[in-house]
Scaffold this active site. Structure first.
Site, short mmCIF file in Angstrom:
data_model
loop_
_atom_site.label_atom_id
_atom_site.label_comp_id
_atom_site.label_asym_id
_atom_site.label_seq_id
_atom_site.Cartn_x
_atom_site.Cartn_y
_atom_site.Cartn_z
N SER A 137 -4.72 0.38 -8.22
CA SER A 137 -3.59 -0.45 -7.77
C SER A 137 -3.96 -1.18 -6.49
O SER A 137 -4.80 -0.70 -5.70
CB SER A 137 -2.35 0.43 -7.53
OG SER A 137 -1.33 -0.30 -6.91
N TYR B 210 2.68 7.78 -4.17
CA TYR B 210 2.03 6.89 -5.15
C TYR B 210 0.78 6.25 -4.56
O TYR B 210 -0.30 6.28 -5.17
CB TYR B 210 3.02 5.82 -5.59
CG TYR B 210 2.44 4.81 -6.55
CD1 TYR B 210 2.35 5.08 -7.91
CD2 TYR B 210 1.99 3.56 -6.10
CE1 TYR B 210 1.81 4.15 -8.79
CE2 TYR B 210 1.46 2.62 -6.97
CZ TYR B 210 1.37 2.93 -8.32
OH TYR B 210 0.84 2.01 -9.18
#
Length: 685
Positions: A562, A575
């Site tokens: 990500s 996350y």
């Protein structure tokens, strides 16, 4: 011509298609893509408008069970039969096949097969040529002519072995003319041919020969044609058998890919296990298959292991490696024994069939369908050997004849006409979290580029649905996989090995997202994020690396990381920290696995809103609240903060994965590719 009547509608063709489909639907009648059927009738001449006699015959390469009108070759019967007067002899079969093109009627249609002459020259309106196991058992029996007489009397004739082609058509036509009472014939070493004045009569005659052979074998056959079972080769219990097969599959696949990469198939049905446990296994396997359709797909003989089913795995692998080397030497010697100055080059010395007593059969090909069909053909061969040994002695055609067909220029031309393989053909991909979103888009892209794909997802039903949407089980299969459970991960990758022979390309995509500030993030939140993505990626990478190392074919591991692995965004501690963990796994594994030819890379997407399961499950609402926008506008918000002002889609990420694993970046490893439409916050520094 037999009793052909003028027929200008589609009735003759329709009856031919329906008959073909019925016969091809039952594998007792013929093997996949084997055999052909025909009908004679009349059709308008496109130039004069008058009627001409034509032959409709199944074209080269089609399958009877799924035959459509597009799969028929259509030829002028007068021109086809006129070829007999200009036939130079059996040494000119290649020339005769080329001349079929000058007999074609109209435009379109399939290419005529080598068996076209058989159908055109036989004086009957309808002809079937089939490869039933029971019929080939008679055809390969040492005393086949006498057995045919004993079973059928004068109703079925015997035609000695002849390589398929124009001369065989002449032979069968002559046999029919000399035996007007016959409904068909058995072709030595090959199969059967039947005929009739109507489509119904022809089909009935074909089935009468097939079922007659079956009944004779059942009534007169010896009870143990393969000899007594060998206790030392008794099948392992199913769970143990499958575990051993999964452990061996990547090793076997790597060995048989010495010349070119292969995809595998595993079969442990009762017929296979019984043959592998018999005392005649070695003798019969060495004789090889007989029907050309069989050995063109299975090679002249299989590789047979001689280790106990439960022998230590390292001993079995050492034995397998030794036997594989010996097989390659023997195949090369076979080629050199019979090759002539004009023979095609040797196509590869690796086996297509590997038999492991007590475990099962591995079959291989350039794609899954070819691998599966090769295994099906060897099961046909087992049935043939069983039938022949039950009523006589199995006596296949000579090895020299097998070589003449395997390395026939016509067979070589057929191989050269095959379409160029897609970039990922022969590779097996394992994608986690692949039932939706980025994972599904990636699986679809990889399959579209030729890969076999394993859809791994927590939900078996959704995995199956996604796989079915991609294609048949020859292209994609679904497996249930909880990536946080190392036993489940090992089991899922074992399923991949059983389905396709191993794994070449892994995409770590499974994930979830929790958007909370530090003080609201619980230890359970932290553990859940890290279990699924950091631990899950580690487990999948570790298990797949074992398989890739065993295959010795290199491989690719791609992490869907990500932008957040490098960008410190708000309210995202669990996350983003997990994504940073994944990003560093890429670097660590690239450094460690390079010696095995395994490349490890990452993709860093920015927010993928549309089509994302993560965003739909609550993450979208949470992130929208953080940025103060309506959830429906989140995708537009993300796009607005980029340099290109374009939204990132699941397909955008899939494109990046393909770029990393495709043919153009073969020397790239340890990198992360941003897929964020140009987000300066995600620039790699």
């Amino acid at each position: 011509m037999g009793g052909v009547v003028g027929t200008v509608d589609n009735g003759v063709r329709r009856a031919l298609i329906e008959r073909s489909n019925r016969l091809g639907a039952d594998r007792r009648n013929t093997n996949f893509a084997g055999g052909n059927t025909s009908a004679k009738g009349t059709a308008p001449d496109p130039v004069t408008g008058g009627d001409v006699d034509v032959l409709w015959v199944k074209g080269s390469g089609g399958d009877l069970g799924t035959l459509t009108e597009a799969g028929l070759a259509v030829l002028r019967l007068d021109r086809l039969r006129a070829m007999a007067g200009a036939y130079p002899g059996p040494d000119a079969e290649d020339v005769m096949v080329e001349r079929f093109d000058y007999c074609l009627h109209g435009r379109g249609g399939a290419a005529p097969s080598i068996d076209t002459a058989m159908h055109g020259l036989v004086e009957a309106d309808h002809v079937d040529h089939l490869h039933p196991d029971s019929g080939i058992a008679f055809a390969t029996a040492a005393d086949g002519p006498a057995l045919t007489k004993a079973c059928f009397g004068d109703a079925v004739a015997w035609v000695p072995w002849r390589r398929p082609g124009f001369q065989l058509g002449l032979d069968i036509a002559a046999v029919k003319a000399a035996n007007p009472q016959a409904i068909g014939c058995i072709l030595g070493g090959h199969g059967i041919t039947a005929w009739g004045d109507t489509s119904e009569e022809c089909e009935a005659n074909s089935l009468a020969i097939i079922r007659g052979c079956e009944a004779y074998i059942a009534e007169h056959g010896a009870p143990e044609p393969f000899g007594a079972p060998v206790a030392a080769y008794a099948p392992l219990p199913q769970a143990q058998r499958r575990a051993r097969a999964a452990a061996l599959a990547p090793v076997v696949r790597g060995l048989v890919s010495t010349d070119r990469r292969q995809v595998g198939h595993f079969n442990d049905e009762a017929a296979v296990l019984d043959f592998l446990a018999s005392e005649r296994l070695g003798d019969l396997a060495a004789l090889g298959t007989s029907c050309p359709d069989h050995f063109l797909r299975t090679k002249v003989r299989p590789l047979v292991l001689e280790t106990a089913p439960d022998a230590p795995l390292d001993e079995v692998i050492a034995h397998l490696t030794e036997r594989h080397g010996a097989y390659r030497e023997a195949y090369r010697a076979y080629y050199e024994r019979y090759a002539e100055a004009g023979s095609p080059a040797m196509r590869g010395a690796d086996p297509a069939i590997v038999l492991v007593p007590g475990v099962g059969m591995f079959s291989f090909g350039p794609n899954k369908q070819t691998a599966r069909v090769a295994g099906e053909f060897y099961v046909n061969a087992i049935n043939v050997m069983r039938g022949a040994e039950a009523i006589s002695t199995y006596a296949p055609i000579p090895e020299s004849e097998k070589f003449r067909i395997e390395y026939w220029s016509l067979e070589e031309a057929k191989l050269q006409r095959m379409p160029k393989p897609k970039p990922l053909a022969g590779r097996v991909a394992f994608v986690t979290g692949a039932a939706g979103g980025i994972g599904r888009a990636t699986a679809e892209r990889l399959a579209g580029e030729g890969a076999c794909v394993v859809i791994a997802d927590l939900d078996q039903a959704r995995a199956d649905e996604a796989a079915a949407a991609i294609g048949s089980v020859d292209t994609a299969v679904g497996v249930a996989c909880d990536v946080t459970d190392e036993t489940a991960v090992a089991a899922a990758l074992a399923q991949a090995s059983l389905a396709f022979g191993g794994v070449d390309l892994v995409v770590n995509n499974a994930g979830l997202s929790l958007s909370k500030p530090l003080l609201e993030t619980t230890a359970a939140d932290w553990d859940l994020q890290h279990d699924v993505m950091a631990k899950g990626s580690f487990l999948v990478s570790r298990e797949s690396a074992r398989i890739m190392a065993a295959q010795r074919l290199g491989g690719d591991i791609v992490y869907i990381a990500s932008k957040n692995s490098v960008f410190a965004g708000p309210n995202n501690i669990a996350y983003s920290a997990t994504k940073a963990d994944q990003a560093h796994q890429v670097r660590l594994l690239a450094a460690e696995l390079g010696e095995h030819g395994i490349r490890v890379n990452g993709v860093n997407p920015d927010g993928v809103v549309r089509g994302s399961g993560i965003f739909a499950s609550g993450w979208g609402a949470e992130r929208a609240a953080v940025y103060g926008v309506d959830e429906s506008e989140l995708g537009k918000y993300y796009a607005g903060r980029t340099l290109l002002k374009r939204e990132v889609l699941p397909s955008s990420v899939a494109d990046a994965v393909y770029a990393l694993v495709g043919p153009d970046l073969g020397l790239t490893t340890g990198v992360h590719v941003p897929v964020d439409s140009g987000n300066p916050q995600g620039f790699l520094r």
